[in-house]
Design an enzyme around this catalytic site. Structure first.
Site, PDB file in Angstrom:
ATOM      1  N   GLY A   1       0.819  -1.215   0.000  1.00  0.00           N
ATOM      2  CA  GLY A   1       0.000   0.000   0.000  1.00  0.00           C
ATOM      3  C   GLY A   1       0.849   1.259   0.000  1.00  0.00           C
ATOM      4  O   GLY A   1       1.475   1.570   0.999  1.00  0.00           O
TER       5      GLY A   1
ATOM      6  N   ARG B   1      -0.441   4.195  -6.220  1.00  0.00           N
ATOM      7  CA  ARG B   1      -1.513   3.237  -5.966  1.00  0.00           C
ATOM      8  C   ARG B   1      -1.955   2.616  -7.290  1.00  0.00           C
ATOM      9  O   ARG B   1      -2.251   3.341  -8.250  1.00  0.00           O
ATOM     10  CB  ARG B   1      -2.679   3.972  -5.311  1.00  0.00           C
ATOM     11  CG  ARG B   1      -3.703   3.044  -4.718  1.00  0.00           C
ATOM     12  CD  ARG B   1      -4.695   3.823  -3.886  1.00  0.00           C
ATOM     13  NE  ARG B   1      -5.832   2.983  -3.561  1.00  0.00           N
ATOM     14  CZ  ARG B   1      -5.808   2.046  -2.632  1.00  0.00           C
ATOM     15  NH1 ARG B   1      -4.717   1.845  -1.930  1.00  0.00           N
ATOM     16  NH2 ARG B   1      -6.880   1.321  -2.416  1.00  0.00           N
TER      17      ARG B   1
ATOM     18  N   ASP C   1      11.653   0.290   6.303  1.00  0.00           N
ATOM     19  CA  ASP C   1      12.143   1.422   5.511  1.00  0.00           C
ATOM     20  C   ASP C   1      11.117   1.908   4.495  1.00  0.00           C
ATOM     21  O   ASP C   1      10.953   3.112   4.309  1.00  0.00           O
ATOM     22  CB  ASP C   1      13.484   1.069   4.846  1.00  0.00           C
ATOM     23  CG  ASP C   1      13.403  -0.190   4.014  1.00  0.00           C
ATOM     24  OD1 ASP C   1      12.531  -1.034   4.286  1.00  0.00           O
ATOM     25  OD2 ASP C   1      14.213  -0.346   3.077  1.00  0.00           O
TER      26      ASP C   1
ATOM     27  N   ILE D   1      11.809  -7.668  11.393  1.00  0.00           N
ATOM     28  CA  ILE D   1      12.554  -8.792  11.975  1.00  0.00           C
ATOM     29  C   ILE D   1      13.988  -8.799  11.453  1.00  0.00           C
ATOM     30  O   ILE D   1      14.856  -9.421  12.042  1.00  0.00           O
ATOM     31  CB  ILE D   1      11.896 -10.160  11.681  1.00  0.00           C
ATOM     32  CG1 ILE D   1      11.902 -10.477  10.183  1.00  0.00           C
ATOM     33  CG2 ILE D   1      10.515 -10.258  12.277  1.00  0.00           C
ATOM     34  CD1 ILE D   1      11.677 -11.953   9.873  1.00  0.00           C
TER      35      ILE D   1
ATOM     36  N   ASP E   1      17.531  -4.377   9.935  1.00  0.00           N
ATOM     37  CA  ASP E   1      18.389  -3.699   8.958  1.00  0.00           C
ATOM     38  C   ASP E   1      18.138  -2.192   8.869  1.00  0.00           C
ATOM     39  O   ASP E   1      18.465  -1.571   7.862  1.00  0.00           O
ATOM     40  CB  ASP E   1      18.235  -4.358   7.577  1.00  0.00           C
ATOM     41  CG  ASP E   1      16.806  -4.316   7.071  1.00  0.00           C
ATOM     42  OD1 ASP E   1      15.918  -3.833   7.814  1.00  0.00           O
ATOM     43  OD2 ASP E   1      16.555  -4.773   5.945  1.00  0.00           O
TER      44      ASP E   1
ATOM     45  N   MET F   1      15.484 -15.841   7.003  1.00  0.00           N
ATOM     46  CA  MET F   1      15.148 -14.578   6.323  1.00  0.00           C
ATOM     47  C   MET F   1      16.205 -13.506   6.581  1.00  0.00           C
ATOM     48  O   MET F   1      17.257 -13.789   7.158  1.00  0.00           O
ATOM     49  CB  MET F   1      13.785 -14.105   6.796  1.00  0.00           C
ATOM     50  CG  MET F   1      12.631 -14.852   6.179  1.00  0.00           C
ATOM     51  SD  MET F   1      11.076 -14.135   6.735  1.00  0.00           S
ATOM     52  CE  MET F   1       9.952 -14.876   5.548  1.00  0.00           C
TER      53      MET F   1
ATOM     54  N   ARG G   1      16.292 -10.502   4.183  1.00  0.00           N
ATOM     55  CA  ARG G   1      16.448  -9.685   2.963  1.00  0.00           C
ATOM     56  C   ARG G   1      17.921  -9.532   2.598  1.00  0.00           C
ATOM     57  O   ARG G   1      18.636 -10.520   2.543  1.00  0.00           O
ATOM     58  CB  ARG G   1      15.778  -8.312   3.133  1.00  0.00           C
ATOM     59  CG  ARG G   1      14.295  -8.349   2.944  1.00  0.00           C
ATOM     60  CD  ARG G   1      13.742  -7.016   2.553  1.00  0.00           C
ATOM     61  NE  ARG G   1      14.005  -5.987   3.554  1.00  0.00           N
ATOM     62  CZ  ARG G   1      13.619  -4.737   3.449  1.00  0.00           C
ATOM     63  NH1 ARG G   1      12.958  -4.347   2.382  1.00  0.00           N
ATOM     64  NH2 ARG G   1      13.885  -3.868   4.392  1.00  0.00           N
TER      65      ARG G   1
HETATM   66  O1  F6P Z   1      11.344  -7.818   5.803  1.00  0.00           O
HETATM   67  C1  F6P Z   1      10.843  -8.905   6.524  1.00  0.00           C
HETATM   68  C2  F6P Z   1      10.778 -10.121   5.674  1.00  0.00           C
HETATM   69  O2  F6P Z   1      10.257 -11.169   6.460  1.00  0.00           O
HETATM   70  C3  F6P Z   1      12.090 -10.507   5.006  1.00  0.00           C
HETATM   71  O3  F6P Z   1      12.983 -11.143   5.888  1.00  0.00           O
HETATM   72  C4  F6P Z   1      11.592 -11.368   3.871  1.00  0.00           C
HETATM   73  O4  F6P Z   1      12.486 -11.363   2.776  1.00  0.00           O
HETATM   74  C5  F6P Z   1      10.316 -10.691   3.472  1.00  0.00           C
HETATM   75  O5  F6P Z   1       9.886  -9.925   4.594  1.00  0.00           O
HETATM   76  C6  F6P Z   1       9.193 -11.630   3.099  1.00  0.00           C
HETATM   77  O6  F6P Z   1       8.130 -10.858   2.655  1.00  0.00           O
HETATM   78  P1  F6P Z   1       6.698 -11.446   2.372  1.00  0.00           P
HETATM   79  O7  F6P Z   1       6.000 -11.603   3.698  1.00  0.00           O
HETATM   80  O8  F6P Z   1       6.077 -10.429   1.504  1.00  0.00           O
HETATM   81  O9  F6P Z   1       6.879 -12.782   1.706  1.00  0.00           O
END
Ligand code: F6P
Length: 359
Positions: free
Chosen positions: A76, A81, A117, A140, A143, A183, A185
């Protein structure tokens, strides 16, 4: 009496509900303000969507609850949009004026935006247009540059560490190499901290591109010394020295790209380079779910309460942050910068001292 709003954007993180609870309790008990919850992130400010009145009675049990009762939309963005045209084409349109009008219509004297961010950048753009917004950093992945820690991170590393402990017992029984993909990123915080806490032999993070032969050699050395099993943690964003990050889903749009799958590539290589059995586990969203740890509840509570004080001081464009053991204030603009693991930092060095390899 003032009226303030709160919204949660981006992916959820354990502790968001604790932020909501702390903000509501502080706003009402300390200042006697009214609080409304905006649903589904910034989407809730578009199209006249109903808000939720937040009082002591509907937040009392939120401290330990995972997710966010307000919902979160990580797609969002009022500045872009997706709007479907009569011919079926989707056009990205700036409807930020609608979000600002909605804040006025609701009579909001301040809005707490809790997000990563992306969400905080949108918040900052609305501040630039005159919106009374303060920020709470959330992810989580840990970063966000402007804060030492974000809530949700401690819960994620607790879950990942428990996973490693459970994998260890099967690894030992079957003399296997267990690979755990976590996870994070583009950052390796979850892999680094869970890897050290969970006793990993190798930790692969985006900040240190890896060569598979280094991990193969490490496993061979462990076996030669008499231990027949090992644990490897791979951050979803890790990449080989001569390769690129791997995505499950490239999607047609940048925002649809999802990192993942590198754990299987590493596992396949490890199976080729020696004769032990290799098994791969992708932890996925388990890391983002469930109850926040006490540490995350504390941080989220401090952030929620402090954000209300920022509104009282009309510090628009500021956000709360953790520096050492203190909750302080920084500008949202600072939060937009990412924080990566420094390959020469203390915890990487400690891990190397223990014999953990980074590839
Ligand atoms: O930014 C948090 C996070 O859980 C990352 O570690 C992961 O890459 C991403 O979000 C996953 O996003 P989604 O929930 O859109 O699959």
């Amino acid at each position: 009496m003032k009226k303030i709003g709160i919204l949660t954007g981006g992916g959820d993180a354990p502790g968001l509900n604790a932020v909501i609870r702390a903000a509501v309790l502080t706003a009402r008990q300390q200042y006697g303000w009214e609080v409304v919850g905006i649903r589904e992130g910034f989407d809730g400010l578009i199209g006249g969507k109903p808000t939720i009145e937040l009082t002591e009675s509907n937040v009392y049990d939120l401290l330990a609850r995972g997710g966010t009762i307000l919902g979160a939309a990580n797609r969002g963005n009022p500045f872009a949009r997706p709007i479907e045209q009569a011919d079926g084409k989707v056009v990205y349109t700036d409807v930020s004026h609608e979000a600002l009008d909605r804040m006025n219509d609701l009579g909001l004297d301040g809005l707490i935006v809790a997000g990563g961010d992306g969400t905080l950048s949108i918040g900052q753009r609305l501040v630039d247009l005159g919106a009374p917004i303060v920020g709470v950093p959330k992810t989580i992945d840990n970063d966000v540059a402007a804060t030492d820690f974000t809530f949700g991170f401690n819960t994620a590393i607790t879950t990942a560490t428990e996973a490693l402990e459970k994998l260890q017992t099967t690894a030992e029984s079957h003399h296997r190499v267990m690979v755990l993909e976590v996870m994070g990123r583009d950052s390796g915080w979850i892999a680094l901290f869970a890897g050290i806490a969970g006793g990993a032999d190798a930790i692969l993070i985006p900040e240190i591109p890896f060569s598979v032969h280094v991990i193969c050699d490490k496993i061979a050395q462990i076996r030669a010394n008499g231990r027949q099993h090992s644990l490897v943690v791979v951050a979803e964003g890790a990449k080989p020295v001569d390769g690129k990050q791997l995505y499950y889903n490239m999607g047609s749009r940048e925002m649809d790209k999802r990192l993942g799958g590198i754990g299987y590539i590493v596992g396949n290589h490890l199976a080729e380079c020696h004769d032990a059995e290799v098994r791969v586990t992708v932890l996925g969203h388990v890391q983002r779910g469930g109850q926040p740890t006490p540490r995350d509840r504390l941080l989220a509570t401090g952030f929620g309460a402090s954000a209300v004080h920022l509104i009282h001081e009309e510090k628009w464009g500021d956000m709360v942050a953790l520096k050492g053991t203190e909750i302080t204030t920084v500008s949202i603009k600072d939060a937009i910068a990412m924080k990566f693991v420094n390959p020469d930092s203390y915890w990487v060095t400690i891990a190397r001292d223990l014999g953990i390899v980074f590839g």
